[in-house]
Design a protein around this motif. Structure first.
Motif, PDB file in Angstrom:
ATOM      1  N   THR A   1      -3.962   2.784  -5.736  1.00 32.31           N
ATOM      2  CA  THR A   1      -3.536   2.823  -4.305  1.00 32.31           C
ATOM      3  C   THR A   1      -2.353   1.792  -4.360  1.00 32.31           C
ATOM      4  O   THR A   1      -2.222   1.119  -3.417  1.00 32.31           O
ATOM      5  CB  THR A   1      -4.629   2.253  -3.305  1.00 32.31           C
ATOM      6  OG1 THR A   1      -5.266   1.251  -3.915  1.00 32.31           O
ATOM      7  CG2 THR A   1      -5.624   3.557  -3.307  1.00 32.31           C
ATOM      8  N   ASP A   2      -1.574   1.927  -5.504  1.00 28.03           N
ATOM      9  CA  ASP A   2      -0.733   0.739  -5.522  1.00 28.03           C
ATOM     10  C   ASP A   2       0.576   1.239  -4.893  1.00 28.03           C
ATOM     11  O   ASP A   2       1.754   1.068  -5.319  1.00 28.03           O
ATOM     12  CB  ASP A   2      -0.602   0.010  -7.178  1.00 28.03           C
ATOM     13  CG  ASP A   2       0.322  -0.889  -7.018  1.00 28.03           C
ATOM     14  OD1 ASP A   2       0.544  -1.637  -5.999  1.00 28.03           O
ATOM     15  OD2 ASP A   2       0.895  -1.478  -8.099  1.00 28.03           O
ATOM     16  N   TYR A   3       0.623   1.943  -3.702  1.00 28.01           N
ATOM     17  CA  TYR A   3       1.501   2.514  -3.169  1.00 28.01           C
ATOM     18  C   TYR A   3       1.828   2.168  -1.549  1.00 28.01           C
ATOM     19  O   TYR A   3       0.635   1.923  -0.966  1.00 28.01           O
ATOM     20  CB  TYR A   3       2.000   3.965  -3.182  1.00 28.01           C
ATOM     21  CG  TYR A   3       1.867   4.412  -4.593  1.00 28.01           C
ATOM     22  CD1 TYR A   3       2.970   4.277  -5.327  1.00 28.01           C
ATOM     23  CD2 TYR A   3       0.676   4.721  -5.423  1.00 28.01           C
ATOM     24  CE1 TYR A   3       3.142   4.658  -6.701  1.00 28.01           C
ATOM     25  CE2 TYR A   3       0.706   4.999  -6.566  1.00 28.01           C
ATOM     26  CZ  TYR A   3       2.014   5.263  -7.310  1.00 28.01           C
ATOM     27  OH  TYR A   3       1.963   5.462  -8.702  1.00 28.01           O
ATOM     28  N   THR A   4       2.951   2.003  -0.931  1.00 28.35           N
ATOM     29  CA  THR A   4       2.786   1.572   0.486  1.00 28.35           C
ATOM     30  C   THR A   4       3.576   2.596   1.300  1.00 28.35           C
ATOM     31  O   THR A   4       4.421   3.171   0.972  1.00 28.35           O
ATOM     32  CB  THR A   4       3.398   0.029   0.654  1.00 28.35           C
ATOM     33  OG1 THR A   4       2.742  -0.651  -0.614  1.00 28.35           O
ATOM     34  CG2 THR A   4       3.328  -0.427   1.814  1.00 28.35           C
TER      35      THR A   4
ATOM     36  N   CYS B   1      -2.724   6.368  -1.793  1.00 27.65           N
ATOM     37  CA  CYS B   1      -2.972   6.669  -2.936  1.00 27.65           C
ATOM     38  C   CYS B   1      -1.755   7.291  -3.856  1.00 27.65           C
ATOM     39  O   CYS B   1      -1.005   7.725  -3.199  1.00 27.65           O
ATOM     40  CB  CYS B   1      -4.170   7.746  -3.202  1.00 27.65           C
ATOM     41  SG  CYS B   1      -3.980   9.162  -2.350  1.00 27.65           S
TER      42      CYS B   1
ATOM     43  N   VAL C   1       0.585  -0.371   4.884  1.00 26.92           N
ATOM     44  CA  VAL C   1      -0.557  -0.045   4.334  1.00 26.92           C
ATOM     45  C   VAL C   1      -0.613   0.775   2.784  1.00 26.92           C
ATOM     46  O   VAL C   1       0.229   1.202   2.784  1.00 26.92           O
ATOM     47  CB  VAL C   1      -1.408   0.800   5.480  1.00 26.92           C
ATOM     48  CG1 VAL C   1      -1.486  -0.118   6.792  1.00 26.92           C
ATOM     49  CG2 VAL C   1      -0.534   2.035   5.890  1.00 26.92           C
ATOM     50  N   PRO C   2      -1.612   0.609   2.391  1.00 27.36           N
ATOM     51  CA  PRO C   2      -1.492   1.428   0.958  1.00 27.36           C
ATOM     52  C   PRO C   2      -1.984   2.676   1.099  1.00 27.36           C
ATOM     53  O   PRO C   2      -2.871   3.197   2.030  1.00 27.36           O
ATOM     54  CB  PRO C   2      -2.954   0.614   0.108  1.00 27.36           C
ATOM     55  CG  PRO C   2      -3.653  -0.027   1.296  1.00 27.36           C
ATOM     56  CD  PRO C   2      -2.838  -0.250   2.612  1.00 27.36           C
TER      57      PRO C   2
ATOM     58  N   ARG D   1     -10.996   0.941  -2.403  1.00 29.11           N
ATOM     59  CA  ARG D   1      -9.732   0.512  -1.414  1.00 29.11           C
ATOM     60  C   ARG D   1      -9.504   2.024  -0.941  1.00 29.11           C
ATOM     61  O   ARG D   1      -9.318   2.897  -1.670  1.00 29.11           O
ATOM     62  CB  ARG D   1      -8.608   0.073  -1.833  1.00 29.11           C
ATOM     63  CG  ARG D   1      -7.460  -0.305  -0.727  1.00 29.11           C
ATOM     64  CD  ARG D   1      -6.555  -1.266  -1.275  1.00 29.11           C
ATOM     65  NE  ARG D   1      -5.759  -1.135  -2.451  1.00 29.11           N
ATOM     66  CZ  ARG D   1      -4.663  -1.851  -2.936  1.00 29.11           C
ATOM     67  NH1 ARG D   1      -4.398  -2.823  -2.170  1.00 29.11           N
ATOM     68  NH2 ARG D   1      -4.068  -1.519  -3.830  1.00 29.11           N
TER      69      ARG D   1
ATOM     70  N   SER E   1      -7.751  -0.067  -7.020  1.00 28.32           N
ATOM     71  CA  SER E   1      -6.635  -0.991  -6.707  1.00 28.32           C
ATOM     72  C   SER E   1      -5.242  -0.487  -7.516  1.00 28.32           C
ATOM     73  O   SER E   1      -4.077  -0.540  -6.842  1.00 28.32           O
ATOM     74  CB  SER E   1      -6.727  -2.431  -6.987  1.00 28.32           C
ATOM     75  OG  SER E   1      -6.960  -2.563  -8.152  1.00 28.32           O
TER      76      SER E   1
ATOM     77  N   CYS F   1      -7.410   5.091   0.890  1.00 27.77           N
ATOM     78  CA  CYS F   1      -5.989   5.512   1.234  1.00 27.77           C
ATOM     79  C   CYS F   1      -5.974   5.718   2.622  1.00 27.77           C
ATOM     80  O   CYS F   1      -6.917   6.636   3.394  1.00 27.77           O
ATOM     81  CB  CYS F   1      -6.071   6.529   0.339  1.00 27.77           C
ATOM     82  SG  CYS F   1      -4.095   7.508   0.777  1.00 27.77           S
ATOM     83  N   ASN F   2      -4.813   5.517   3.288  1.00 29.25           N
ATOM     84  CA  ASN F   2      -4.781   5.642   4.782  1.00 29.25           C
ATOM     85  C   ASN F   2      -4.015   6.905   5.234  1.00 29.25           C
ATOM     86  O   ASN F   2      -3.666   7.173   6.295  1.00 29.25           O
ATOM     87  CB  ASN F   2      -3.689   4.374   5.268  1.00 29.25           C
ATOM     88  CG  ASN F   2      -4.488   3.045   5.351  1.00 29.25           C
ATOM     89  OD1 ASN F   2      -5.065   2.784   6.350  1.00 29.25           O
ATOM     90  ND2 ASN F   2      -4.352   2.371   4.106  1.00 29.25           N
TER      91      ASN F   2
END
Length: 488
Positions: free
Chosen positions: A60-63, A82, A79-80, A46, A57, A48-49
């Motif tokens: 990258t469990d942050y928003t 890191c 969006v997720p 996944r 996952s 990172c934005n």
């Protein structure tokens, strides 16, 4: 964004981040943070934005909030991101109070990661101002600073083999054969130390290029072929010095062996600067106090029993030391004022005692003069009474003669004897006589002043007249203040 102790809500992103791992296929096999291997079934990649790299996952469990790219609708979409980027995004979105709660080292790492230009910073507040000024109108950093972070500052946890169940092991590397030492094609001599060719080569070879003797080579002795077989004759006697080893003889013939290199002793460390005392701190200026090191400031506070465990910044330590200096200066001023006040009180007390002593001496002198005047007046009165009594006796004699009584003529050569002089009151008191009549023994003491100076009859006269002590003029209130003294 309102200033608070911690950032409220979700941090904002400036826009979509470029993808870096898509160009490098070797980097898509594992997470960039935990190095966990990607696979289709268990662990999928996944992106990172914010930084654009691929993570698992769990990492990258942050928003964060991404602005919508559609022109028709406005707003943000979650969006997720890191675990590396969420800390920096919180600092970017944090207020002034939140930045002050962070340690100075964390703020410096943030400034270095995004390449934020800062002037020479001395205090934490200056660094916070530089971070706030670097933000744009949308609350995010510029694209140049974010690209610098993506290319140079994102940590890489991919070290070694990716951990996972289906990871491919690297192919085993073929063992490289160890190089064999070159063998000498020349025939070996039975006694290498006696070989002339080897000795000639060793003498012609410079000592610096002499190869070290092999540790596993043991020379063997073989007698020459032309020598006769050994017989059982007695052994010849050799000198008492020990035999020389071939290796030592070879090294001696080849040259002087190099000495082992000796390491120079490390220079002694300079002693730490002494901690200034309170007397020295009182004479120092504020700039000199601020120039002291953090260790020196902590030692100053520790020696003066000031708790400095919760002070993390140098500015707080300097402020606490300045407060300590100001308190010490006020305390010393109070002690000086109290000491001067005590000295003034002592001087005033001494002056009062001297004045009281002077008044006492004047009063005693006046009392003594009064007693002397009273004694002189009493003497003059007694002399006048004696003089008036003689004419009265002459008149009585003339009256008797007129009536026919015989008159005795006075003696012609009879001389009058003057009365004995009366002693003073102090002398009478010392002799134990009454100071008034000076005839009777003084047996009445006055309790208030303690003078034993009256007889019984004179005490009655004093109580009926003045009610005062004849020596010190102390008031006698009642007769109960008179005490009869019985002498043995």
């Amino acid at each position: 964004m309102p200033e608070a102790d911690s950032p409220r809500g979700l941090p904002l992103l400036s826009g979509p981040a470029p993808s870096f791992d898509s160009d490098n296929h070797t980097a898509d096999i594992a997470c960039r943070k935990c190095n966990k291997e990607f696979n289709v079934i268990f662990t999928r990649a996944r992106r990172c934005n914010h930084c654009g790299y691929n993570y698992c996952s769990s990492c990258t469990d942050y928003t964060a909030l991404m602005p919508r790219a559609d022109g028709d609708t406005t707003g943000w979409d979650p969006v997720p991101v890191c675990g590396f980027c969420i800390e920096n995004l919180n600092i970017t979105a944090g207020g002034r109070n939140y930045l002050r709660s962070l340690p100075l080292s964390r703020l410096k790492r943030y400034v270095t990661a995004y390449n934020i230009k800062t002037p020479p910073v001395l205090e934490k507040d200056d660094l916070i101002e530089a971070i706030i000024k670097a933000r744009g109108p949308n609350g995010c950093l510029s694209n140049t600073q974010e690209d610098f972070y993506r290319l140079h500052s994102v940590p890489n946890g991919r070290l070694g083999r990716p951990r996972g169940l289906f990871s491919n092991r690297p192919p085993p590397q073929p063992a490289q054969p160890s190089p064999q030492p070159a063998r000498n094609s020349a025939p070996s001599f039975a006694r290498p130390d006696l070989d002339q060719s080897s000795n000639a080569n060793s003498t012609q070879r410079p000592p610096n290029h002499q190869p070290p003797p092999s540790a596993h080579y043991v020379p063997r002795y073989a007698p020459p072929r032309s020598a006769p077989p050994p017989s059982h004759s007695p052994r010849p006697r050799y000198p008492s010095h020990p035999p020389t080893r071939p290796d030592a003889q070879r090294s001696t013939s080849g040259g002087v062996p190099p000495r082992p290199a000796t390491t120079a002793p490390a220079p002694p460390r300079a002693p730490p600067p002494p901690v200034p005392s309170l007397d020295e701190l009182l004479t120092m200026s504020e700039d000199a106090v601020a120039a002291l090191s953090i260790g020196t400031l902590k030692q100053v506070l520790f020696q003066n029993h000031v708790n400095a465990r919760l002070l993390l910044e140098k500015g707080e330590l300097v402020a606490r030391v300045r407060l300590l200096i100001e308190d010490e200066r006020q305390e010393r001023a109070r002690e000086t004022a109290a000491r001067e006040r005590e000295e003034q009180e002592i001087i005033a007390r001494q002056h009062a005692m001297m004045e009281e002593q002077r008044l006492r001496e004047e009063r005693q002198r006046e009392e003594r003069e009064a007693r002397e005047r009273a004694a002189a007046a009493a003497t003059a009165t007694s002399g006048l009474e004696d003089a008036t009594s003689e004419p009265t006796a002459g008149n009585e004699a003339s009256d008797d003669a007129g009536e026919g009584k015989p008159v005795t003529p006075p003696a012609e050569n009879k001389t009058s004897v003057p009365p004995p002089p009366r002693m003073s009151m102090a002398a009478a008191e010392r002799t134990g006589l009454c100071v008034i009549c000076q005839d009777e023994e003084a047996n009445i003491a006055i309790v208030d002043c303690g003078h034993l100076a009256l007889c019984r009859s004179c005490s009655d006269l004093v109580m009926k007249s003045s009610r005062e002590c004849p020596l010190c003029r102390t008031r006698i209130v009642t007769e109960q203040r008179l005490l009869r003294i019985f002498k043995t």
